[in-house]
Structure formats: C-alpha cells, structure tokens
Scaffold this active site. Sequence first.
Site, PDB file in Angstrom:
ATOM      1  N   ASP A   1      11.117   0.223   1.336  1.00  0.00           N
ATOM      2  CA  ASP A   1       9.842   0.888   1.068  1.00  0.00           C
ATOM      3  C   ASP A   1       9.855   2.255   1.743  1.00  0.00           C
ATOM      4  O   ASP A   1      10.222   2.365   2.921  1.00  0.00           O
ATOM      5  CB  ASP A   1       8.672   0.066   1.612  1.00  0.00           C
ATOM      6  CG  ASP A   1       8.457  -1.221   0.833  1.00  0.00           C
ATOM      7  OD1 ASP A   1       9.120  -1.409  -0.203  1.00  0.00           O
ATOM      8  OD2 ASP A   1       7.622  -2.039   1.274  1.00  0.00           O
TER       9      ASP A   1
ATOM     10  N   ASP B   1       0.372  -8.367  -7.865  1.00  0.00           N
ATOM     11  CA  ASP B   1       0.109  -8.474  -6.434  1.00  0.00           C
ATOM     12  C   ASP B   1      -1.154  -9.305  -6.253  1.00  0.00           C
ATOM     13  O   ASP B   1      -2.226  -8.951  -6.766  1.00  0.00           O
ATOM     14  CB  ASP B   1      -0.069  -7.083  -5.827  1.00  0.00           C
ATOM     15  CG  ASP B   1       1.172  -6.214  -6.015  1.00  0.00           C
ATOM     16  OD1 ASP B   1       2.276  -6.780  -6.098  1.00  0.00           O
ATOM     17  OD2 ASP B   1       1.038  -4.979  -6.087  1.00  0.00           O
TER      18      ASP B   1
END
Length: 249
Positions: free
Chosen positions: A8, A134
């Site tokens: 990330d 998500d």
Amino acid sequence: MYIIPAIDILNKKVVRLREGDYEQVTQYDVSLEEMIERYQSIGTELIHIIDLNGAKGDFSNQQYLFDVIKKTDMKIQYGGGIRSIEKVQELTDAGIARVIVGTQAISNPTFLDELSKAMCGQSKCSDKIVVAIDVLDEVIKYSGWMESSPIKLIDYVDRCLHLGFYRFLCTDINKDGKLGGAGVELYKKLLSHSPFIKLIASGGVSSMKDIEQLNKIKVESCVVGKAIYENRITIDDVKNWNLKSLISI
C-alpha cells in the site's frame, strides 16, 4: 491458494492502515522498488499494489507508481481511484495484469454495465477485472471506506455475476490491519452463496495458520501485507507456500 503480497502506497511511502483509517498509519522504512525486488527474488509472480492517495481522488502518486511498475516484469494487481472505463483500459494497455474497481462500481449504477460491455466476452469477463468489496459488519463501504452503500452484500455479488464479473477482492474491514485473523466466516458466507466465484481474501491475516484456514474453505488467493512487514509470515513462508500452490495466476 496463492499468497499475494500487498504493498500500500501513501504519499510515495509504503504503509499500512488500521481498519482503513488514514489517521492510523504505520509507515515502513522500505521503498516500493525494494519491496518489488524482494518479492521478485523469491519467485513471486503476482503482487498487489494499492494507491491510497488515489482511493481518495488524489493522483499525485500515480506517475511515480507507473514509473516503478514499468520496470518489473511481475504481474501487478492494481487499485486506487479507478473511476472510468478509460482509466481501466489505460491500465490494461500499460500492462497491468489485473485492475481493481471498487468505489465507482458501487456509487455509479451504470459503471459496471459499461465496463461489462467494454471488457467482457460472451460468457465471462476479462480476467483483468477484479471487483473490490470492502465490508464492515456486512455493510459495503467505499471511497476509502468513508461512505456506506445501501446495497446488500449478496445482492451486489449477484449483480456482478450477472454482468459477467467473477473475481472478487473482499476485505473484512473489522480485521484489516489488526493481525487478529482473517474474516473466515464472511468468506464462508460468500462461497456458500456462490461457490464458483474466484475469491481473493484480504484483511487480518497474521500467520500461516490463517493461510491454512483460508485454503481449507477454498479461497482462491489471499492478500497479505502487514504480517509480512512485521515478520509474522516470512518471505520464505510465502515462497514455500506459493511453490506448492497449484493455482494458475
């Protein structure tokens, strides 16, 4: 099941967020280039890169990311702020192996229809598309997990399948960044409803025991980030597991 190492990026730095909270950031003293080289050296074929700036609509990282990605011959699964069909096609044309679509697919009802027409054949969609879901307590979150969708989880999966999308990246937000174990019950529910989907698990993986649990319920692959950075799962663990994995990526 294949382990996909996760990287990330926030402000050009390798980081991890806790529960998707941009105020709870752990920054690691390693560059994107170094992480890619490390994974390539152990024979990793696919890595997962998320532009966390892009997820919020800030594309200041993008050129940097593209410049680094172009230097590797590894397959890249890429997400963060992909809001148009043109951007999806730009990324696939640039050699990105898999493009992750999330927020736009949730917030714009016509986006998935248009993407299906652009990317899918008669029977199923291009393997280049991954639909991100998500989930926080079975509520779908988007826009960097800052917004909630009224669409029910299973209904959304069914809509995607109807349009030809079959590979899903599901993140259990309750588990993400905590190293407390993967969201096995959530993944069981999804696979029980649609056992033929290609499910990529994300969030909470803290040990090889978690990897074995996910493998048992027939998850296709899992994304692992923080556990690797903090040496709970070693580079050798990833190498040895993936060498014996029979999945074709």
